[in-house]
Enzyme design. Structure first.
Site, PDB file in Angstrom:
ATOM      1  N   ASP A  95     -49.094  88.462  43.123  1.00 42.28           N
ATOM      2  CA  ASP A  95     -47.892  88.390  43.946  1.00 42.28           C
ATOM      3  C   ASP A  95     -47.077  89.675  43.844  1.00 42.28           C
ATOM      4  O   ASP A  95     -47.011  90.303  42.787  1.00 42.28           O
ATOM      5  CB  ASP A  95     -47.034  87.210  43.478  1.00 42.28           C
TER       6      ASP A  95
ATOM      7  N   TRP B  72     -34.074  72.170  12.832  1.00 40.10           N
ATOM      8  CA  TRP B  72     -33.433  73.227  13.611  1.00 40.10           C
ATOM      9  C   TRP B  72     -32.477  74.069  12.759  1.00 40.10           C
ATOM     10  O   TRP B  72     -31.447  74.556  13.235  1.00 40.10           O
ATOM     11  CB  TRP B  72     -32.708  72.641  14.833  1.00 40.10           C
TER      12      TRP B  72
ATOM     13  N   GLU C 286     -51.225  91.053  47.227  1.00 41.09           N
ATOM     14  CA  GLU C 286     -50.213  90.838  48.266  1.00 41.09           C
ATOM     15  C   GLU C 286     -49.420  92.135  48.423  1.00 41.09           C
ATOM     16  O   GLU C 286     -48.506  92.417  47.652  1.00 41.09           O
ATOM     17  CB  GLU C 286     -49.277  89.690  47.885  1.00 41.09           C
TER      18      GLU C 286
ATOM     19  N   LYS D  23     -38.402  76.743  18.476  1.00 42.44           N
ATOM     20  CA  LYS D  23     -37.916  77.966  19.109  1.00 42.44           C
ATOM     21  C   LYS D  23     -37.888  79.057  18.049  1.00 42.44           C
ATOM     22  O   LYS D  23     -38.225  78.825  16.877  1.00 42.44           O
ATOM     23  CB  LYS D  23     -36.509  77.774  19.687  1.00 42.44           C
TER      24      LYS D  23
END
Length: 682
Positions: free
Chosen positions: A345, A94, A399, A129
């Site tokens: 959606d 990290w 929708e 990450k």
């Protein structure tokens, strides 16, 4: 669809959409502008990338991708406003300085991680990450196109995870074709996590092994999966997406989801993904918000980038990079996981700058004026074009509560290209009716209009209730109908009048919605048997309880309970609909509305429907008009004992028409709170 295929529609005297609806004539210039803009954008994409499908390959370049030829991983990230990027993870302890990326001219940063140095360090299961430095500071972020995010059980921090199992999943669904199994969609809306009876999070494999057989046996042919795209908060029902390319790790691995879909295809079930491209979670630690420090990037800058009602971020659909990100997302789910289509959606929020909040759609001006978000409309046209190009027979459901004309018509006709729209007014009507109107005061004309009134030529998914009506703070239809009797009087021999009424109306409401409301049908998991409780995911306010985030299948399996009888009726009505291809026939034709006796009669295709909504009156010799003379027999009675009825109608009889007042009529014993379905047999 190649760009040139749109040109004929642009040259016709009138667009087919306008020919079908003369009220659209004043807005034909807007429709043509939309078609022209789509045509221009497709030409640009074809010129730069070769085709729309090649444009939708961002996930193959961005993120962490293994290069077998060069033997190593490429990692790339689009972050145009960033000052520096570093890949961090357990492979380099990290260290935020150890592994810098190089900026390219297009705002993409990249690094190559050769096997000779990283093979033993960057392995399957490794966590990583990207550290982003900008003019406004530095933050550890999750890569935009990561394929898997996992949460640390102690810190609750999410990290990307290298996912490259030694043995890839072996698909066996090569012969599955949507159009062979789904003639008319009968959709089972489901959430994998809450599909187990125990108070915990269910898994993809449990759903595949234990729930898919129930869905198949129940007569459904489509499964619509919610909450598959990774989301940091379980209680969001999956609608605050953080990682658009990641399978939610709560329920298992990507291979587990593939197993589920493969098993569904074995059973002849199509699988739809509830895809959320209307907004994204605003969390920076888990999501895309302010990724490169510019305040915008994937989203609109300033207040326009925030959804006031959903507390989330709004995509900037005008940016080519955002178009490519979202279109690639659709391609990824179709190809990597073999999904058979999408339920989009929040389309209303996308279509208009006001997002539909507090707006009553009463004029065509609202669909084609300055309130319409033309960038979002262009994106949706690109999306439907891509999906239909990539997968023949794929189903696309929108929708939308606004009723936008052409939303579910082909693009070449002037439409947006969806296949079906959700009939959102139907469940709202049923809830409103049960909340505010006594049974004896139900207006059959209003009921007919609400269920039968829809845009000609645009297919509708009818449903009496979905997950929206099941959420805590609202009630399912079963709960509105039965109240506390749902806990106290559901034994099959219990004569309780409240339960008797509730069970009868539960069947009538569902059958009428199925027969009258559209060209497809949807049910939310468990509601087919009147599941006794609402849905409430674990949260601080309920002491993190799973009690209401599960499904009590044992109730439907118990032969001594009325839940079992409701489940049996749901199966019977779907079996009838499939056998008769009910939803493939044109809209129902009204034959009689008798407000004195509360009787509604109509036909659809080969079937004759007779509903008696009266609270107490049964009519022994009820005469009504039928358009075809001959002999009729009853195929389905909601009053049958196996469905919790009173067996007042003899379904073994054959009924012959007779002439009265110069017209053909039938005579039936029409009992209170009963529906009969008949067909002509000669």
């Amino acid at each position: 669809m190649a760009p040139e295929m749109l040109v004929p529609a642009l040259k016709t005297p009138h667009l087919p959409l306008v020919q079908q609806d003369a009220w659209l004539a004043p807005y034909e210039p807007v429709l043509r502008q939309r078609l022209q803009r789509l045509d221009d954008r497709l030409q640009e994409i074809q010129s730069e990338y070769g085709s729309l499908s090649k444009f939708a390959t961002a996930h193959q370049q961005l993120g962490l991708n293994y290069d077998a030829r060069r033997r190593g991983y490429w990692f790339r990230e689009w972050a145009p406003a960033a000052e520096a990027l570093f890949l961090i993870g357990d492979f380099n302890h990290w260290d935020r300085e150890d592994t810098p990326l190089q900026r390219q001219t297009d705002g993409v940063w990249e690094i190559f991680l050769a096997d000779k140095e990283y093979k033993e360090r960057l392995t399957h299961g490794s966590r990583y990450k990207v550290h982003v430095r900008s003019a406004h500071g530095a933050k550890d972020r999750l890569p935009a196109t990561l394929r898997r995010a996992v949460q640390d059980e102690h810190s609750h921090d999410f990290a990307a995870q290298v996912w490259r199992p030694e043995a890839p999943f072996v698909w066996t669904d090569q012969k599955f074709r949507v159009h062979n199994h789904v003639k008319e969609p009968l959709i089972y809306e489901a959430h994998v996590g809450m599909a187990t009876e125990e108070g915990r999070v269910g898994t993809y494999r449990e759903f595949a092994d234990h729930i898919l057989p129930r869905i198949q046996a129940g007569g459904y042919n489509c499964v619509q999966l919610m909450a598959v795209m990774e989301h940091p908060y379980y209680g969001s029902f999956g609608y605050h997406v953080a990682n658009f390319f990641a399978v939610s790790s709560r329920f298992g691995t990507p291979e587990d989801l593939k197993y589920l879909i493969n098993e569904a295809h074995k059973r002849g079930l199509a699988v739809l993904l509830d895809v959320v491209h209307s907004h994204a979670v605003k969390n920076e630690a888990e999501g895309l918000a302010d990724f490169d420090g510019s305040g915008g990037q994937y989203f609109h800058e300033g207040p326009r980038g925030d959804h006031p009602g959903w507390d989330s971020k709004l995509f900037d659909y005008a940016k080519p990079e955002v178009q490519r990100f979202l279109l690639s997302n659709l391609r990824y789910w179709l190809e990597e996981f073999h999904f058979d289509g999408f339920r989009f959606d929040g389309i209303t929020s996308m279509l208009y700058h006001h997002h539909g909040e507090g707006v009553a759609f009463s004029s065509y001006d609202q669909y084609f004026g300055p309130e319409a978000d033309e960038d979002a409309i262009l994106y949706l046209q690109l999306a439907t074009t891509l999906v239909h190009e990539l997968k023949k027979g794929a189903l696309l459901i929108a929708e939308d509560m606004s009723g936008l004309p052409g939303l579910c018509r082909p693009i070449r006709e002037g439409g947006i290209g969806f296949d079906y729209r959700l009939g959102m007014g139907i469940p709202d009507y049923w809830i409103k009716l049960l909340k505010h109107t006594r049974d004896e005061n139900w207006n059959l004309h209003e009921l007919w209009h609400t269920l039968a009134n829809r845009r000609a030529g645009e297919k509708t998914v009818a449903y009496a209730e979905s997950h929206d009506q099941a959420l805590v703070g609202d009630k399912t239809l079963a709960h509105w109908l039965l109240d506390k009797a749902i806990y106290e009087h559901m034994h099959k021999d219990d004569p309780d009048p409240i339960t008797d009424r509730g069970v009868a109306l539960h069947k009538l409401i569902r059958l009428l919605t199925l027969a009258l409301g559209g060209e497809a049908y949807l049910n939310f998991i468990g509601n087919e048997f009147g599941h006794p409780e609402w849905v409430d995911f674990p949260r601080e306010g309920n002491d993190w309880s799973y009690h209401f985030a599960r499904r009590q299948w044992s109730l439907a399996d118990n032969p001594d309970l009325k839940f079992r009888q409701l489940a049996a009726f749901d199966h019977a009505q779907l079996h009838l609909a499939r056998k008769q291809h009910l939803l493939a026939h044109p809209a129902a034709h009204q034959l009689n509305i008798d407000t004195d006796n509360q009787v509604l009669v109509f036909e659809r295709g080969p079937l004759l429907f007779v509903f008696n909504f009266h609270v107490s009156t049964s009519i022994p010799d009820y005469h009504f008009f039928v358009p075809h003379s001959g002999h009729y027999r009853i195929l389905l009675s909601t009053d049958a004992p196996e469905f919790g009825g009173h067996n007042r109608v003899d379904t073994s009889l054959t009924y012959e028409t007779f002439v009265e007042d110069g017209i053909d009529k039938l005579s039936l014993y029409v009992t209170s709170r009963t529906a009969l379905v008949l067909t002509r047999v000669g």
